[in-house]
Design a protein around this motif. Structure first.
Motif, PDB file in Angstrom:
ATOM      1  N   LEU A  85       5.086 -11.855   7.066  1.00 37.64           N
ATOM      2  CA  LEU A  85       4.179 -13.521   7.251  1.00 37.64           C
ATOM      3  C   LEU A  85       4.255 -13.805   5.959  1.00 37.64           C
ATOM      4  O   LEU A  85       3.356 -12.943   4.903  1.00 37.64           O
ATOM      5  N   SER A  86       5.230 -14.198   5.470  1.00 34.74           N
ATOM      6  CA  SER A  86       5.275 -15.255   3.912  1.00 34.74           C
ATOM      7  C   SER A  86       4.686 -16.408   3.692  1.00 34.74           C
ATOM      8  O   SER A  86       4.766 -17.256   5.429  1.00 34.74           O
ATOM      9  N   ALA A  94       1.867 -11.272   2.834  1.00 34.29           N
ATOM     10  CA  ALA A  94       0.666 -11.847   3.327  1.00 34.29           C
ATOM     11  C   ALA A  94       0.269 -11.400   3.747  1.00 34.29           C
ATOM     12  O   ALA A  94      -0.922 -10.925   4.109  1.00 34.29           O
ATOM     13  N   ALA A  95       1.189 -10.973   4.958  1.00 41.67           N
ATOM     14  CA  ALA A  95       0.742  -9.945   5.620  1.00 41.67           C
ATOM     15  C   ALA A  95       1.905  -9.496   6.223  1.00 41.67           C
ATOM     16  O   ALA A  95       3.269  -9.494   6.716  1.00 41.67           O
ATOM     17  N   LEU A  96       1.786  -7.964   6.336  1.00 40.23           N
ATOM     18  CA  LEU A  96       3.098  -7.124   6.936  1.00 40.23           C
ATOM     19  C   LEU A  96       3.155  -5.995   7.857  1.00 40.23           C
ATOM     20  O   LEU A  96       2.116  -5.390   8.081  1.00 40.23           O
ATOM     21  N   THR A 126      -0.660  -3.604  10.624  1.00 38.81           N
ATOM     22  CA  THR A 126      -0.096  -3.368   9.711  1.00 38.81           C
ATOM     23  C   THR A 126      -0.197  -2.239   8.639  1.00 38.81           C
ATOM     24  O   THR A 126      -0.801  -1.309   9.198  1.00 38.81           O
ATOM     25  N   ALA A 127       0.681  -2.624   7.421  1.00 38.61           N
ATOM     26  CA  ALA A 127       0.583  -1.849   6.296  1.00 38.61           C
ATOM     27  C   ALA A 127      -0.820  -1.562   6.090  1.00 38.61           C
ATOM     28  O   ALA A 127      -1.785  -2.576   6.538  1.00 38.61           O
ATOM     29  N   PRO A 128      -0.914  -0.707   5.809  1.00 35.82           N
ATOM     30  CA  PRO A 128      -2.625  -0.078   4.271  1.00 35.82           C
ATOM     31  C   PRO A 128      -2.558  -1.200   3.250  1.00 35.82           C
ATOM     32  O   PRO A 128      -2.082  -1.172   3.209  1.00 35.82           O
ATOM     33  N   GLY A 129      -3.518  -1.485   3.722  1.00 32.49           N
ATOM     34  CA  GLY A 129      -3.631  -2.556   2.595  1.00 32.49           C
ATOM     35  C   GLY A 129      -3.761  -4.307   3.185  1.00 32.49           C
ATOM     36  O   GLY A 129      -3.338  -5.043   2.315  1.00 32.49           O
ATOM     37  N   SER A 130      -2.541  -4.230   4.075  1.00 32.42           N
ATOM     38  CA  SER A 130      -2.238  -5.442   4.667  1.00 32.42           C
ATOM     39  C   SER A 130      -3.014  -6.239   5.780  1.00 32.42           C
ATOM     40  O   SER A 130      -3.240  -5.448   6.694  1.00 32.42           O
ATOM     41  N   ALA A 131      -3.271  -7.291   5.946  1.00 26.83           N
ATOM     42  CA  ALA A 131      -4.245  -8.295   7.084  1.00 26.83           C
ATOM     43  C   ALA A 131      -3.799  -9.271   6.743  1.00 26.83           C
ATOM     44  O   ALA A 131      -3.345 -10.003   6.548  1.00 26.83           O
ATOM     45  N   PRO A 132      -4.100  -9.854   8.281  1.00 26.61           N
ATOM     46  CA  PRO A 132      -3.354 -11.290   9.007  1.00 26.61           C
ATOM     47  C   PRO A 132      -4.483 -12.483   7.491  1.00 26.61           C
ATOM     48  O   PRO A 132      -5.727 -12.141   7.441  1.00 26.61           O
ATOM     49  N   GLY A 286      15.465  -6.949  -5.776  1.00 20.50           N
ATOM     50  CA  GLY A 286      14.180  -7.824  -4.826  1.00 20.50           C
ATOM     51  C   GLY A 286      13.138  -7.573  -4.193  1.00 20.50           C
ATOM     52  O   GLY A 286      13.095  -6.398  -4.951  1.00 20.50           O
ATOM     53  N   PHE A 287      12.427  -8.105  -3.947  1.00 21.07           N
ATOM     54  CA  PHE A 287      10.998  -7.820  -3.054  1.00 21.07           C
ATOM     55  C   PHE A 287      11.422  -6.853  -1.790  1.00 21.07           C
ATOM     56  O   PHE A 287      11.979  -6.953  -1.034  1.00 21.07           O
ATOM     57  N   THR A 288      10.694  -5.608  -2.686  1.00 19.48           N
ATOM     58  CA  THR A 288      10.372  -4.715  -1.142  1.00 19.48           C
ATOM     59  C   THR A 288       8.768  -4.504  -1.506  1.00 19.48           C
ATOM     60  O   THR A 288       8.185  -4.220  -2.458  1.00 19.48           O
ATOM     61  N   PRO A 289       8.201  -4.248  -0.297  1.00 17.75           N
ATOM     62  CA  PRO A 289       6.984  -3.913  -0.379  1.00 17.75           C
ATOM     63  C   PRO A 289       6.822  -2.817  -1.427  1.00 17.75           C
ATOM     64  O   PRO A 289       7.110  -1.683  -1.299  1.00 17.75           O
TER      65      PRO A 289
END
Length: 316
Positions: A85-86, A94-96, A126-132, A286-289
């Motif tokens: 989510l971006s 913003a969330a993954l 969600t991934a660790p440290g990520s939340a909606p 490029g962008f990568t989590p």
């Protein structure tokens, strides 16, 4: 000497209740750039690049155009594939939600504050440290929830909703808002009416009283809210006014009448940090989590393990 234009394709996605749109500009292979498009004045803002796999038809914009859900993958690292989510035109999370494969993934919006995540039977963490973000409800699209969510999706606002063509099996129809024009699409893929139509092999413009007119091969096509025809050819994006759709008998005439809004063929990769992201250095990958990055030590350890395994296999 300037570099020749890169072979690329455009795949725009519209917001259902806003003139906002996002263009997935793809090319060269495994490179995608997001471009924000304001259809009220046909202005554009080139955004973030991603090096990896992107499935534009597996995501979408919130009705107001504020949020974008996308399905991405690099097929390595602890995530392999994921839904993100971006804020367009960026892919920084913003969330993954990690997925790990391509059996399902991505999502769609029922409203500005309700996102349906299409991860099948999972995972949905969600991934660790990520939340909606606060205020956003995320619903899982599983076998148990699919019937109810499908019924809700069919009554929710939608931009460019395609329907099976009763006159041509395997084809899909998009009707213009004024009713006298349609786009017929023949796709190699099974279209999901809850998402955007997958990239099509062939489109045709069908106007009452005239023959079907082929649109550029492997391009994209849709109607704007005012009835204008929007379509792409390679890296070029075109608009043909609703009042000029009649009397067209060939693709050449259609291209002559249409106005080229932009040509994105000459774009080249450039690092770009999202303004809402935590400060960090963007790399040429490029962008990568951050959690999906593969360190030099990881690569060295894997090489050592492969070599040890090869020595074991060769041992008598």
């Amino acid at each position: 000497m300037s570099s020749p234009p890169t072979k690329c394709t455009l795949y725009p996605v519209f917001a259902a209740a806003s003139p906002r749109a996002v263009i997935y500009r793809r090319g060269p292979s495994n490179q995608t750039c997001l471009i924000a498009w304001d259809r009220s004045d046909d202005t554009f803002a080139v955004g973030q690049w991603f090096k990896g796999s992107v499935k534009p038809s597996w995501g979408g914009l919130s009705p107001d155009g504020e949020w974008l859900v996308s399905f991405l993958g690099k097929y390595r690292g602890p995530f392999a594939t994921w839904t993100v989510l971006s804020r367009p035109p960026y892919l920084t999370a913003a969330a993954l939600w990690p997925k790990g494969d391509t059996w399902a993934g991505g999502g769609f919006f029922l409203s500005n504050d309700t996102l349906v995540l299409t991860h099948g039977e999972g995972p949905y963490d969600t991934a660790p440290g990520s939340a909606p973000p606060p205020g956003l409800t995320v619903l899982p699209f599983t076998r148990a929830t699919a019937p109810g969510l499908t019924a809700r999706a069919r009554t929710a606002p939608a931009a460019n909703r395609w329907h099976p063509d009763p006159e041509a099996p395997g084809s899909w129809i998009l009707a213009g808002p004024q009713g006298h024009a349609r786009i017929r699409s023949i796709s190699e893929f099974t279209a999901d009416p809850l998402r955007s139509l997958p990239e099509s092999v062939r489109h045709s413009l069908c106007v009452e009283g005239g023959p079907p007119v082929p649109l550029p091969v492997s391009g994209w096509a849709a109607f704007d809210g005012n009835g204008d025809l929007l379509f792409s050819q390679g890296g070029k994006l075109f608009r043909l006014g609703a009042d000029r759709l009649g009397g067209i008998a060939s693709t050449e005439t259609l291209l002559d009448r249409a106005r080229c809004l932009a040509d994105f063929s000459d774009l080249r990769f450039r690092p770009l940090a999202a303004p809402y992201a935590a400060p960090r250095v963007e790399t040429e990958a490029g962008f990568t989590p951050a959690l999906d990055r593969v360190s030099r030590e990881d690569r060295q350890r894997r090489r050592q393990m492969r070599k040890a395994s090869e020595r074991t296999d060769r041992a008598p």
